[in-house]
Design a protein around this motif. Structure first.
Motif, mmCIF file in Angstrom:
data_model
loop_
_atom_site.group_PDB
_atom_site.id
_atom_site.type_symbol
_atom_site.label_atom_id
_atom_site.label_comp_id
_atom_site.label_asym_id
_atom_site.label_seq_id
_atom_site.Cartn_x
_atom_site.Cartn_y
_atom_site.Cartn_z
ATOM 1 N N GLY A 105 -4.862 41.007 170.452
ATOM 2 C CA GLY A 105 -4.766 41.278 169.021
ATOM 3 C C GLY A 105 -3.351 41.614 168.606
ATOM 4 O O GLY A 105 -2.863 41.160 167.565
ATOM 5 N N PHE A 160 -1.947 46.462 164.644
ATOM 6 C CA PHE A 160 -3.324 46.123 165.024
ATOM 7 C C PHE A 160 -4.073 47.381 165.454
ATOM 8 O O PHE A 160 -5.215 47.615 165.033
ATOM 9 N N ALA A 202 -7.258 48.942 163.396
ATOM 10 C CA ALA A 202 -8.521 49.114 164.123
ATOM 11 C C ALA A 202 -9.008 50.552 164.004
ATOM 12 O O ALA A 202 -10.217 50.808 163.910
ATOM 13 N N LEU A 204 -8.558 40.506 163.799
ATOM 14 C CA LEU A 204 -9.401 41.701 163.727
ATOM 15 C C LEU A 204 -10.860 41.349 163.960
ATOM 16 O O LEU A 204 -11.579 42.054 164.700
ATOM 17 N N TYR A 224 -11.703 40.694 167.472
ATOM 18 C CA TYR A 224 -11.799 41.953 168.221
ATOM 19 C C TYR A 224 -13.120 42.666 167.964
ATOM 20 O O TYR A 224 -13.466 43.619 168.659
ATOM 21 N N ILE A 227 -14.136 43.661 164.660
ATOM 22 C CA ILE A 227 -14.105 44.419 163.402
ATOM 23 C C ILE A 227 -14.456 43.478 162.259
ATOM 24 O O ILE A 227 -13.854 42.411 162.114
#
Length: 414
Positions: free
Chosen positions: A92, A217, A221, A297, A300, A302
């Protein structure tokens, strides 16, 4: 000080972009503009044109977001193979490193610039700039450790970049000029300074990651709640963290407003801060970047929500669509032949009209495609979509497909 902060908070958010765009739309619609008139009856034929473009580009109507990743194409996939087995958090960070520098280098190239890849493929404009920036990223141009850690962008690496470095990376020469080369190099050095100025967003020199774009990032997050992150949070972080990069712009209370310009018809409406009067924010590159950070994002885990809080992008493809299809009309055709700077009153109006008309065309396009706003947010219509349709109609009307207005680019706006 409180009044200044209230104005800043408002101007550095998407609601202000829409409000001021609508104010200038009403200004033009009333007949008060010296530059443009509107033929809103042409919006429906324009929606036909955009819907047909979407069906041609994405027959399944499975449209990704309008993001920098579209321009990289399979080249990013090939680079990402290097990172197999890497921890998702570091991947990310790498994607943020790449997206930020590439988007900030995406301001218009001018009509004559081209980029040749090793296999002989030649690209121009946004695609060419994307591929050139990806190749530069792969080679370590933006890293303090180009040999050991090439695929990253950190303060030390960015601060040492000059126009000669960019000229070499982007194959610039007498026969291959790139608009705003010095401005782009300055933008990257300013980016390095901005990383150092916001340690909460970008880390500090004494940490393992250092002062690095990718640290954003981690920060974003950490802002997610129940696995969800509002898109506006991304934009506001970018506007706060990257605000200092823009050269010679309007300031309020010592804060750089970035892609924000003056227009006498931009009055402060009810509930709007009085100190914001006369100012029209667009934040085009920052919004383009916000759209581009959604995918890393979401990869990952999210979920980015309320994406339609962001606006359409006021740049020359979207804006050119409405001029070329007759939704917006020039009052004086001679204006098209004049070189116009970003702060020219006509350019500010044109960009505001673009934001307002992108909102206006969204539902007619959705109806033609049988999609709801939830199924087809504006970010997908832009990709499918208005940007591609703007390029298509420009190519139909003018050799080489330049925009209908002659924009003077300093490498930091369009």
């Amino acid at each position: 000080m409180h009044r200044e902060q209230a104005a800043l908070d408002w101007l550095l958010g998407p609601a202000a972009i829409r409000a001021r765009a609508r104010r200038l739309y009403d200004h033009v619609a009333s007949g008060a503009s010296a530059h443009f008139s509107l033929d809103i009856a042409q919006l429906e034929p324009a929606a036909d044109y955009v819907a047909a473009t979407i069906r041609a580009n994405y027959p399944s109507l499975e449209i990704p977001y309008h993001a920098r990743w579209r321009h990289f194409g399979p080249r990013w996939d090939a680079l990402a193979m290097r990172f197999d087995g890497m921890k998702p958090l570091e991947l990310g960070r790498i994607r943020f490193d790449l997206a930020v520098v590439s988007v900030l280098l995406d301001a218009g190239s001018g009509p004559d610039w081209r980029y040749r890849e090793a296999d002989g493929t030649i690209s121009a404009r946004s695609e060419g700039l994307a591929i050139a920036s990806l190749d530069a990223f792969r080679r370590g141009l933006f890293s303090r450790l180009p040999e050991a850690l090439p695929c990253r962008a950190d303060a030390e690496g960015l601060l040492r970049i000059d126009a000669a470095d960019l000229a070499a990376a982007f194959q610039v020469g007498p026969d291959n000029p790139l608009a705003g080369l010095e401005g782009r190099a300055l933008l990257l050095r300013n980016l390095g300074k901005a990383l150092q100025a916001s340690p909460d967003l970008f880390g500090t020199a004494d940490t393992e990651q250092g002062e690095r774009i990718g640290h954003l990032f981690d920060w974003l997050a950490g802002q997610a709640r129940d696995g969800m992150l509002p898109a506006e949070t991304i934009l506001r972080a970018l506007l706060r963290g990257l605000g200092p990069v823009w050269p010679g712009r309007i300031e309020l209370g010592g804060v750089n407003l970035g892609d924000c310009w003056r227009h006498p018809a931009a009055l402060a409406g009810a509930g709007e801060p009085a100190l914001s009067a006369g100012l029209v924010p667009f934040h085009k590159l920052s919004q383009w970047l916000a759209y581009s950070l959604v995918e890393p994002l979401e990869q990952y885990g999210i979920r980015v929500v309320d994406i339609d809080a962001l606006t359409g992008l006021p740049e020359y493809r979207n804006g050119g669509l409405f001029l070329d299809l007759g939704v917006v009309r020039l009052k004086d055709a001679a204006l098209a032949g004049q070189p116009l700077a970003p702060d020219h009153e006509a350019i500010v109006e044109w960009r505001a009209l673009t934001v307002a008309l992108l909102d206006a065309i969204a539902d007619p396009v959705r109806r033609r495609l049988g999609k709801s706003a939830a199924e087809m947010p504006l970010a997908r219509i832009l990709e499918g979509g208005t940007w591609a349709a703007g390029r298509r109609i420009a190519a139909e009307k003018r050799p080489g497909g330049p925009p209908p207005l002659n924009i003077l680019s300093d490498g930091t706006v369009f």
